[in-house]
Every structure is written in structure tokens, then in C-alpha cells.
Design a protein around this motif. Structure first.
Motif, short mmCIF file in Angstrom:
data_model
loop_
_atom_site.label_atom_id
_atom_site.label_comp_id
_atom_site.label_asym_id
_atom_site.label_seq_id
_atom_site.Cartn_x
_atom_site.Cartn_y
_atom_site.Cartn_z
N GLN A 1 -6.49 -14.68 -29.08
CA GLN A 1 -5.49 -15.69 -28.67
C GLN A 1 -4.16 -15.02 -28.31
O GLN A 1 -3.45 -15.48 -27.41
CB GLN A 1 -5.30 -16.74 -29.77
CG GLN A 1 -6.57 -17.43 -30.23
CD GLN A 1 -7.49 -17.86 -29.12
OE1 GLN A 1 -7.03 -18.38 -28.09
NE2 GLN A 1 -8.79 -17.66 -29.30
N ASN A 47 -10.31 -13.75 -33.67
CA ASN A 47 -9.83 -14.94 -32.97
C ASN A 47 -8.32 -14.87 -32.75
O ASN A 47 -7.83 -15.16 -31.66
CB ASN A 47 -10.21 -16.19 -33.77
CG ASN A 47 -9.77 -17.46 -33.09
OD1 ASN A 47 -10.01 -17.66 -31.90
ND2 ASN A 47 -9.08 -18.32 -33.82
N LEU A 54 -6.01 -22.02 -31.25
CA LEU A 54 -6.51 -21.52 -29.97
C LEU A 54 -5.47 -21.65 -28.86
O LEU A 54 -4.69 -22.59 -28.82
CB LEU A 54 -7.77 -22.30 -29.55
CG LEU A 54 -8.95 -22.25 -30.53
CD1 LEU A 54 -10.12 -23.02 -29.95
CD2 LEU A 54 -9.33 -20.81 -30.83
N HIS A 100 -4.55 -13.95 -24.92
CA HIS A 100 -4.46 -15.10 -24.01
C HIS A 100 -3.00 -15.46 -23.73
O HIS A 100 -2.63 -15.79 -22.60
CB HIS A 100 -5.17 -16.31 -24.63
CG HIS A 100 -6.66 -16.20 -24.56
ND1 HIS A 100 -7.50 -17.16 -25.09
CD2 HIS A 100 -7.47 -15.25 -24.04
CE1 HIS A 100 -8.76 -16.79 -24.89
NE2 HIS A 100 -8.76 -15.65 -24.26
#
Ligand SMILES: [Zn+2]
Length: 207
Positions: A155, A151, A69, A158
Motif C-alpha cells: 500500500q 500488505n 488499502l 501504491h
């Protein structure tokens, strides 16, 4: 204790072999590191960064946590990205997830109220946001695989959106999204998936 002694013995054997094959290898690394890549991966013991991409010590800068993450408030991960970009001048950042990720699969089950559940709440949020994409998969395994891919994609976004990457010194840095399959030991590039996540998240300002 004897098992730990084995580890130390393994280490001596490894260092001896490396030095025999590449004389001066370790002394060459003592003064500086010049890795070309930043790897952001899962802590899972089955996905060791250096080994699966065939790189030696000094060749990849690594950050690992459960479920790979990149959380906006995680100073640990953000410090690694900052150091990679601004000190090591790394141009390629790889976010690598893996199928069969325990952290991701746990996000599809009820919370057990553990500290761990606070961490994977970030994955639960992704599962909620992309629920329709996940629920079209019939089995829990297929749903978990889809969430593992989503996911990674989120990420990557992000990292791309982080303030560190908006600075002039980060110009030219590319963020890649890969996923590793425990079943065959192979990596797959998730770029098409990441492009679709960009479309699914219209508020994201990615480049
Ligand atoms: Zn994992």
C-alpha cells in the motif's frame, strides 16, 4: 438507547476537560485545520489513529478502511490523499497496518462470497504474488503477520506510485509504512520490509 446517552455524556465530559486544560482549544480549530500528517489505517476499532500516536483533534488527517488499502480506483482514498497533499500541504503520509487484522487474515481463507470479499480481493492478490514468502511461515498466525507486513508495504508503494504524488506539488512528500501490534500497543517501522518489496516488484516505479 441508554448506552448512546452515555456516549453523549462522555462527549460533554471530554469537551469540558479539554477546554479546561487548553482554554480556547475548540474555537481555535473552527476556522482551519493544519494537520502535519495523513494517516491511512485500518477501520479496526482497536487501532484508533489519534490515540496511539498521542495527537489531539486537528493534528492528523485520517482515512481508514478495512485492511488499510490504497486501491488505484478508490476515489474515496485518492480524494483524501489529494486533499492532504494539495490543500493541507501535508509532507508525511503514514500507511499503518496492524497484526491480527481480520481483513488480512480473511484473505488467507476461502471466500464467503460477501461484499467484503470483493474488497479484500486486493489482499488476496498480494498473498498470491508473495505466496513463497508467506508459505515459509509455519503457522497461520505467522503467515497472517507476514501478510499484514507485506500488505502495508504494497500500500505504501501504491501511494508513492499514485499520480497525485507524481505532481510537482507533491515534491518532498514522504510515505512511511508502520505496523501496530495489538498485543503491546507499539508501532514498528517497516521501512526495511518496504525496501525488499520494491526489489520483489521490479516493475514498481517508486521513489
Ligand atoms: Zn485491520
Amino acid at each position: 438507547m441508554s448506552e448512546l446517552k452515555n456516549l453523549l455524556a462522555n462527549n460533554r465530559a471530554w469537551a469540558t476537560r479539554v477546554e479546561r486544560e487548553r482554554p480556547g482549544f475548540f474555537s481555535g480549530l473552527t476556522h482551519q485545520q493544519r494537520p502535519k500528517y495523513l494517516w491511512i489505517g485500518c477501520s479496526d476499532s482497536r487501532v484508533p489513529a489519534n490515540e496511539i500516536i498521542g495527537l489531539m483533534p486537528g493534528e492528523v488527517f485520517v482515512h481508514r478502511n478495512i485492511a488499510n488499502l490504497v486501491v488505484h480506483s478508490d476515489l474515496n482514498c485518492l480524494s483524501v490523499i489529494d486533499f492532504a497533499v494539495n490543500e493541507l500541504k501535508i509532507q508525511d503520509i503514514i500507511v499503518c497496518g496492524h497484526y491480527g487484522c481480520g481483513g488480512v487474515t480473511a484473505a488467507l481463507a476461502p471466500s464467503a462470497g460477501r461484499v467484503f470479499d470483493h474488497w479484500i480481493r486486493h489482499v488476496r492478490d498480494i498473498a498470491k504474488f508473495y505466496r513463497s514468502e508467506i508459505e515459509i511461515e509455519s503457522s497461520l498466525d505467522a503467515q497472517s503477520r507476514k501478510l499484514c507486513e507485506l500488505n502495508v508495504a504494497v500500500q505504501v508503494v501504491h501511494v508513492r506510485e499514485s499520480p497525485i504524488l507524481q505532481t510537482p506539488s507533491a515534491r518532498g512528500v514522504t510515505v512511511h509504512g508502520w505496523i501496530y501490534d495489538l498485543a503491546d500497543g507499539l508501532l514498528r517501522d517497516l521501512t526495511p520490509m518496504i525496501d525488499s518489496v520494491r526489489a520483489l516488484a521490479p516493475n514498481a516505479t517508486v521513489r
